[in-house]
Design a protein around this motif. Structure first.
Motif, PDB file in Angstrom:
ATOM      1  N   MET A  13      47.966  50.699  35.612  1.00 31.84           N
ATOM      2  CA  MET A  13      46.824  49.705  35.736  1.00 31.84           C
ATOM      3  C   MET A  13      45.342  50.361  35.669  1.00 31.84           C
ATOM      4  O   MET A  13      45.216  51.598  36.008  1.00 31.84           O
ATOM      5  N   HIS A  14      44.444  49.617  35.246  1.00 31.39           N
ATOM      6  CA  HIS A  14      43.131  49.993  35.147  1.00 31.39           C
ATOM      7  C   HIS A  14      42.402  48.970  35.278  1.00 31.39           C
ATOM      8  O   HIS A  14      42.573  47.889  34.586  1.00 31.39           O
TER       9      HIS A  14
ATOM     10  N   SER B 296      51.431  50.327  30.201  1.00 24.63           N
ATOM     11  CA  SER B 296      50.288  49.857  30.517  1.00 24.63           C
ATOM     12  C   SER B 296      50.163  48.256  30.582  1.00 24.63           C
ATOM     13  O   SER B 296      50.666  47.498  29.790  1.00 24.63           O
TER      14      SER B 296
ATOM     15  N   ILE C  24      47.285  46.871  31.585  1.00 23.98           N
ATOM     16  CA  ILE C  24      45.832  46.611  31.733  1.00 23.98           C
ATOM     17  C   ILE C  24      45.230  45.280  31.086  1.00 23.98           C
ATOM     18  O   ILE C  24      44.624  44.582  31.613  1.00 23.98           O
TER      19      ILE C  24
ATOM     20  N   GLN D 113      46.406  42.394  33.130  1.00 23.22           N
ATOM     21  CA  GLN D 113      45.262  42.244  34.457  1.00 23.22           C
ATOM     22  C   GLN D 113      44.105  41.361  34.054  1.00 23.22           C
ATOM     23  O   GLN D 113      43.752  40.395  34.518  1.00 23.22           O
TER      24      GLN D 113
END
Ligand code: NCD
Length: 308
Positions: free
Chosen positions: A263-264, A284, A286, A289
């Motif tokens: 996550m980022h 990923s 990301i 999210q």
């Protein structure tokens, strides 16, 4: 559904309210997966939501705007750089003017920690914190919690390693508070100069001495950007050195659970905290999210306007 008029942080957010927000946002994602018509509601019709941003933003501002529009609200964006703030107007005067135009919800991003609470105590509008200095970013933590819950089926017992510039990261703070409240285990890891002096004053977190140690058996690896704009001086030797010690790559990832997710919060500094191939890999989440962010923000807008 949650019951609070403002959303200022995860600290003051009751577990029941957080869970209700996640449930509601989850249901919205399911509804929105249908036809485009399913993405247009009327719950906030006639209401005005103002995005008041004193710091740069791509995801947060846009997703609040899309969230408000999906609920039928009128959404107005005010960026400080293009406002009368540049002419010396105070934050409070700016807010009072927005209130005079009958803005019911003010989404505030500000470099000063505590600015949303300050405003909330002095306005009749609902205030939502969209990131205040190094303090909190509650909707980011909620969207991260929702992403983990959707990917892993639960939050209780999930091990989340949060790595990087913990000291200056409102994302790290809000996540540590919220995720531990919801039963996850949070590990912090980062250079000593980017660690809070008392990390356990934030939440009951584990402290890892290295990225390898943080990754060991983790379900989630959450990588953070170095908050250069908050460093105020050189705290790190070189970017290359940083990425070698604290950047996530395939070797480190192999220490985590085989189904661990990356996550980022964005914006990513590719090749610094996160290997660029990993950022685009199947591990990923990301962009999941980002998708969850719209739903979480819509659920928050519903909550604060219902409670107003
Ligand atoms: C974060 C922020 O602004 O705190 N971005 C975001 O809202 N997704 C993280 C960052 O800027 O590094």
């Amino acid at each position: 559904m949650g019951t609070a008029r403002h959303l200022l942080g995860t600290d003051a957010l009751a577990v029941e309210d957080a869970t209700a927000l996640l449930d509601r946002a989850d249901a919205m994602l399911v509804t929105w997966a249908g036809s485009p018509e399913a993405r247009k509601g009327t719950l906030l019709r006639g209401r005005t939501v103002v995005n008041l941003f004193f710091e740069a933003s791509t995801r947060t501002r846009t997703s609040f705007e899309i969230a408000g529009k999906r609920l039928g609200a009128d959404v107005v964006n005010v960026s400080a750089a293009a406002s009368s703030v540049t002419k010396g107007e105070t934050l409070l005067d700016t807010v009072r003017n927005l209130e005079a135009m009958r803005a019911e919800v003010i989404i505030l991003r500000h470099p000063a920690s505590g600015a949303p609470s300050f405003v909330a105590a002095r306005t009749g509008a609902s205030v939502v914190n969209a990131g205040d200095g190094t303090h909190e970013h509650p909707t980011q933590a909620l969207l991260d919690a929702l992403t983990i819950r959707r990917k892993k089926g639960r939050l209780a017992g999930i091990v989340v390693a949060i790595c990087g510039d913990i000291l200056h990261s409102r994302v790290a703070r809000s996540n540590a508070i919220l995720l531990t409240k919801l039963g996850a285990t949070v590990r912090f890891c980062g250079p000593r100069t980017m660690m809070p002096r008392e990390p356990r004053a934030i939440a009951d977190v584990q402290l890892a001495r290295s990225l390898d140690e943080a990754a060991e058996g983790a379900d989630v690896l959450m990588m953070l950007r170095i908050q250069n704009e908050r460093l105020g001086g050189a705290m790190l030797s070189t970017t290359r050195e940083y990425s070698r010690t604290f950047g996530l790559n395939a070797r480190v990832l192999a220490r985590a659970k085989p189904d661990a997710i990356i996550m980022h919060p964005g914006p990513i500094n590719r090749g610094v905290e996160l290997d660029t191939m990993l950022a685009d890999s199947a591990r990923s989440v990301i962009l999941d999210q980002v998708e969850a962010g719209v739903a979480v923000r819509a659920a928050v807008l519903e909550m604060v306007t219902r409670a107003a």
